[in-house]
Design a protein around this motif. Structure first.
Motif, PDB file in Angstrom:
ATOM      1  N   ASP A  25       0.850  -1.189   0.000  1.00  0.00           N
ATOM      2  CA  ASP A  25       0.000   0.000   0.000  1.00  0.00           C
ATOM      3  C   ASP A  25       0.886   1.240   0.000  1.00  0.00           C
ATOM      4  O   ASP A  25       1.839   1.331   0.775  1.00  0.00           O
ATOM      5  CB  ASP A  25      -0.891  -0.030   1.241  1.00  0.00           C
ATOM      6  CG  ASP A  25      -1.939   1.052   1.267  1.00  0.00           C
ATOM      7  OD1 ASP A  25      -1.872   1.994   0.443  1.00  0.00           O
ATOM      8  OD2 ASP A  25      -2.833   0.970   2.115  1.00  0.00           O
ATOM      9  N   ASP A  26       0.563   2.195  -0.861  1.00  0.00           N
ATOM     10  CA  ASP A  26       1.365   3.421  -0.928  1.00  0.00           C
ATOM     11  C   ASP A  26       0.897   4.485   0.061  1.00  0.00           C
ATOM     12  O   ASP A  26       1.434   5.590   0.101  1.00  0.00           O
ATOM     13  CB  ASP A  26       1.376   3.997  -2.353  1.00  0.00           C
ATOM     14  CG  ASP A  26       0.023   4.528  -2.793  1.00  0.00           C
ATOM     15  OD1 ASP A  26      -0.943   4.485  -2.009  1.00  0.00           O
ATOM     16  OD2 ASP A  26      -0.067   4.990  -3.952  1.00  0.00           O
ATOM     17  N   ASN A  28      -1.979   5.936   0.021  1.00  0.00           N
ATOM     18  CA  ASN A  28      -3.044   6.729  -0.595  1.00  0.00           C
ATOM     19  C   ASN A  28      -4.099   5.843  -1.244  1.00  0.00           C
ATOM     20  O   ASN A  28      -4.811   6.285  -2.137  1.00  0.00           O
ATOM     21  CB  ASN A  28      -2.458   7.669  -1.658  1.00  0.00           C
ATOM     22  CG  ASN A  28      -1.513   8.676  -1.059  1.00  0.00           C
ATOM     23  OD1 ASN A  28      -1.784   9.232  -0.012  1.00  0.00           O
ATOM     24  ND2 ASN A  28      -0.378   8.901  -1.723  1.00  0.00           N
TER      25      ASN A  28
END
Length: 123
Positions: A25-26, A28
């Protein structure tokens, strides 16, 4: 201890989910590929591991494991393909969520996969 060599030669390893780029997951809501320190994309494969037993013996229940691969293993590793791990390693981990709950386990990784052709295998 990190990168502990592990011998899984006593297990039949079968692809459950074909290799795919490993993502995280970044922050965002999107996903970004996971890379090593040299920028090489890591891959992940799900395998079903079942103990090999002798004639007339019953194998205990197997288990699904996820393995991080150091690079793209290439084509041909579809569901139900029997494989071996190249240079298999494991890393113990422990994660404390800060609220008194601790999760522990081992993470498998390998340099790659090798297809195995087994005669008369009735797994």
């Amino acid at each position: 201890m990190r990168d502990i060599p592990v011998n899984l030669g006593g297990y039949k390893l079968t692809v459950v989910e074909p290799p795919a780029p490993k993502t995280r997951d970044d922050g965002n809501g999107g996903l970004v590929p996971v890379t090593d320190q040299q920028g090489v994309t890591q891959f992940v494969v799900a395998l079903f591991a079942k103990l090999r037993v002798g004639p007339g013996e019953k194998a205990p229940k197997g288990e699904e494991i996820k393995v991080t691969l150091a690079s793209d293993p290439g084509e041909g590793f579809t569901e139900d393909v029997k494989v071996e791990l190249i240079d298999a390693r494991l890393n113990p981990y422990q994660i404390d969520n800060g609220a008194g709950r601790v999760t522990s386990g081992v993470a498998f990784k390998a340099m790659g996969l090798k297809a195995v052709h087994v005669r008369g295998d009735k797994s």
